[in-house]
Design an enzyme around this catalytic site. Structure first.
Site, short mmCIF file in Angstrom:
data_model
loop_
_atom_site.label_atom_id
_atom_site.label_comp_id
_atom_site.label_asym_id
_atom_site.label_seq_id
_atom_site.Cartn_x
_atom_site.Cartn_y
_atom_site.Cartn_z
N SER A 42 0.84 -1.19 0.00
CA SER A 42 0.00 0.00 0.00
C SER A 42 0.87 1.24 0.00
CB SER A 42 -0.91 0.00 1.22
OG SER A 42 -0.23 0.59 2.32
N LYS A 43 0.26 2.37 -0.33
CA LYS A 43 1.06 3.59 -0.37
C LYS A 43 1.62 3.95 1.00
CE LYS A 43 -2.96 6.65 -0.29
NZ LYS A 43 -3.64 7.73 -0.98
N ARG A 44 0.95 3.49 2.05
CA ARG A 44 1.45 3.77 3.41
C ARG A 44 2.69 2.93 3.76
NH1 ARG A 44 -0.75 8.23 3.68
NH2 ARG A 44 -2.97 8.24 3.30
N ASP A 45 2.90 1.85 3.01
CA ASP A 45 4.06 1.00 3.30
C ASP A 45 5.37 1.73 3.06
OD1 ASP A 45 2.60 -1.16 4.14
OD2 ASP A 45 2.46 -2.04 2.15
N PHE B 216 6.56 4.91 -4.81
CA PHE B 216 6.05 5.71 -5.92
C PHE B 216 7.20 5.98 -6.88
CE2 PHE B 216 3.11 6.49 -2.53
CZ PHE B 216 1.88 6.51 -3.18
#
Ligand code: GLU
Length: 509
Positions: A258-261, A270
């Site tokens: 996930s982007k929070r990882d 990213f």
């Protein structure tokens, strides 16, 4: 029929690395088959639009070198490629489906539907429930006409006929079967006249002549509705083939990356940095971390695809040659950041010094360092075997640009012996007088000096290295000296000598 594929992101924020992988596989498939790679921006959900996200997507594709043949920002004859610029098409096609009897007007207010949900736990709008709801299947046609004419808010829904089996031959997963009885009557056109993802996606894939839909696994369930839409429009003959890509999994533990990882594991997830409204919504990128785009491409290519051999290093052109959908795996691929770093090291080492100098230039400039190409090219040559990220050239190699500010004192204590003082002074003097200052001549001169003075190379080389770099790391010592030039080298040796004496003085007191 020539291959046409599309990458169809929604501009709802930064494009996570999984999105870039989807773009990559589409790109590779298009190039491999001498087809066309299209960028379509799916921005019909106005509530989720994020300003700047479209530009971000385009910049990320440009940075990674995945340049679309057609699309927003890239031109082409099948546009517009931004769905918000295609509203009229969708309305027309939704109404056409109503005429064909495959869709219907529904007037249920959001409040009425909410009341249904409250009353019935798993309420869905489907073949069971639609008969008792407010839609053009139930209401008398004159009532429907009146409502439409009065401009009463309404949506258009797909009329899913129960009792059909929907077989999808997914190119990665094989046969997948859905039962239409289990599907809801999806909204196709919303009350504001905007299409939903499903309608816009199918209309556009059809109008843009898309032959293969290559996208993330999370879209597999929607494909059942998509197939029904193709059938309802009478487009089943030209329906694209589907390939649903495996998930990218967290570096450790279970579940989807996930982007929070990124923040959690201290790694980029990213392609390029994204500046959101809040710090939690701002992310660093592979570019900012100092990756070469070719390394990121190579890394991503192997996240879910394998060449069938043990080879790991592939340029984009080689990937195009090797790529095939059959070699995409069904199971999720773990996001192994250490592997990404390994690729970056390999790609930095394989990049020419002059080209690396071009990457080092802005990093050096940001630190106020000298930036002339010849110097930076030499820095690249000296450091490229030692770095992992591009900024390492200036961070780890800072001593090539500015005087040594810290010394590895544990090492100094080990290597320095005050009895060496006269010999070291004489060595500095010799270097100061050296007629030639290239690495080879200097090395020969120092070796001769050591022999004459009965010095041990292990000792002297370490001290020279500590003098010039402050650490035992760093490039070959005579290469460093040659790069720094005589004046700087001699100055550093004198500074170091003072420091060595301070360290040993402090140690004996
Ligand atoms: N707009 C969808 C997305 O954001 C596209 C899915 C598809 O490729 O059909 O991923």
């Amino acid at each position: 029929m020539s291959v046409r594929v599309r990458f169809a992101p929604s501009p709802t924020g930064a494009l996570h690395i999984g999105g870039v992988r989807t773009a990559l596989y589409n790109y590779l498939f298009a190039r491999k088959n001498k087809g066309t790679f299209i960028l379509r921006i799916e921005d019909t959900d106005q509530n989720r639009l994020v300003p700047g996200a479209e530009d971000y997507i385009i910049e990320a594709l440009k940075w990674t070198g995945l340049i679309p043949d057609e699309g927003v920002g890239f031109g082409g004859d099948n546009g517009p490629y931004r769905q918000s610029d295609r509203k009229d098409f969708y309305k027309k096609y939704a109404e056409q489906l109503v005429e064909l009897g495959h869709a219907y007007f529904a007037f249920d207010t959001p409040e009425a539907l909410e009341a249904q949900r409250q009353a019935e736990a798993n309420f869905t709008y489907n073949h069971h429930t639609r008969n008792s709801l407010s839609n053009s299947l139930n209401l008398p046609s004159n009532v429907v006409q009146d409502k439409l004419q009065a401009g009463e808010p309404h949506v258009i829904r797909l009329k899913v006929e129960p009792g059909q089996e929907i077989h999808i031959q997914d190119l990665i997963r094989g046969e997948v079967v859905f039962q239409s009885s289990e599907l809801d009557d999806k909204v196709l056109l919303k009350a504001d006249g905007m299409p939903t993802y499903h309608l816009a996606n199918i209309v556009d894939d059809h109008l843009m002549g898309i032959t293969h839909v290559i996208r993330g696994e999370e879209w597999l369930p929607s494909t059942a509705h998509h197939v029904l839409l193709y059938r309802s429009f009478g487009w089943a003959q030209t329906m694209p083939q589907f390939a649903h890509l495996p998930l990218i999994l967290k570096p450790v533990g279970n579940g989807k990356l996930s982007k929070r990882d990124g923040a959690k594991f201290g790694i980029p997830v990213f392609p390029i940095a994204w500046k959101g409204d809040t710090p939690e919504d701002s992310f660093t990128g592979f570019r900012e971390a100092g990756f070469l785009p070719q390394a990121v491409i190579n890394f991503m290519a192997l996240l879910g695809w394998h060449p069938g051999t043990d080879d790991e290093i592939f340029s984009l052109d080689e990937l195009v040659q090797q790529f095939s959908i059959e070699h995409i795996s069904k199971s999720g691929a773990r996001f192994d950041y250490e592997k990404a770093k390994w690729f970056n090291q390999r790609y930095i080492q394989a990049t020419g010094d002059a080209e690396l100098a071009g990457h080092i230039q802005p990093l050096a400039e940001a630190r106020g360092y000298r930036t002339d190409a010849a110097f930076l090219t030499s820095v690249a040559a000296l450091m490229k075997e030692r770095v992992t990220f591009l900024p390492d050239f200036v961070e780890q190699g800072y001593f090539l640009f500015e005087p040594v500010s810290t010394y590895d004192d544990a090492m100094v204590q080990k290597k320095w012996n005050p009895a060496l003082q006269p010999a070291f002074e004489a060595l500095i003097e010799m270097i100061d007088q050296a007629p030639a200052f290239d690495a080879a001549s200097l090395e020969a001169a120092v070796k001769e000096f050591m022999q004459e003075h009965g010095l041990k190379p292990g000792e002297v080389f370490s001290l020279l290295r500590l003098s010039l770099a402050g650490t035992m790391q760093g490039p070959a010592v005579f290469d460093m000296a040659a790069l720094l030039g005589k004046t700087d080298t001699v100055q550093r040796l004198r500074n170091a000598l003072t420091h060595f004496n301070q360290v040993s003085g402090a140690a004996t007191h």
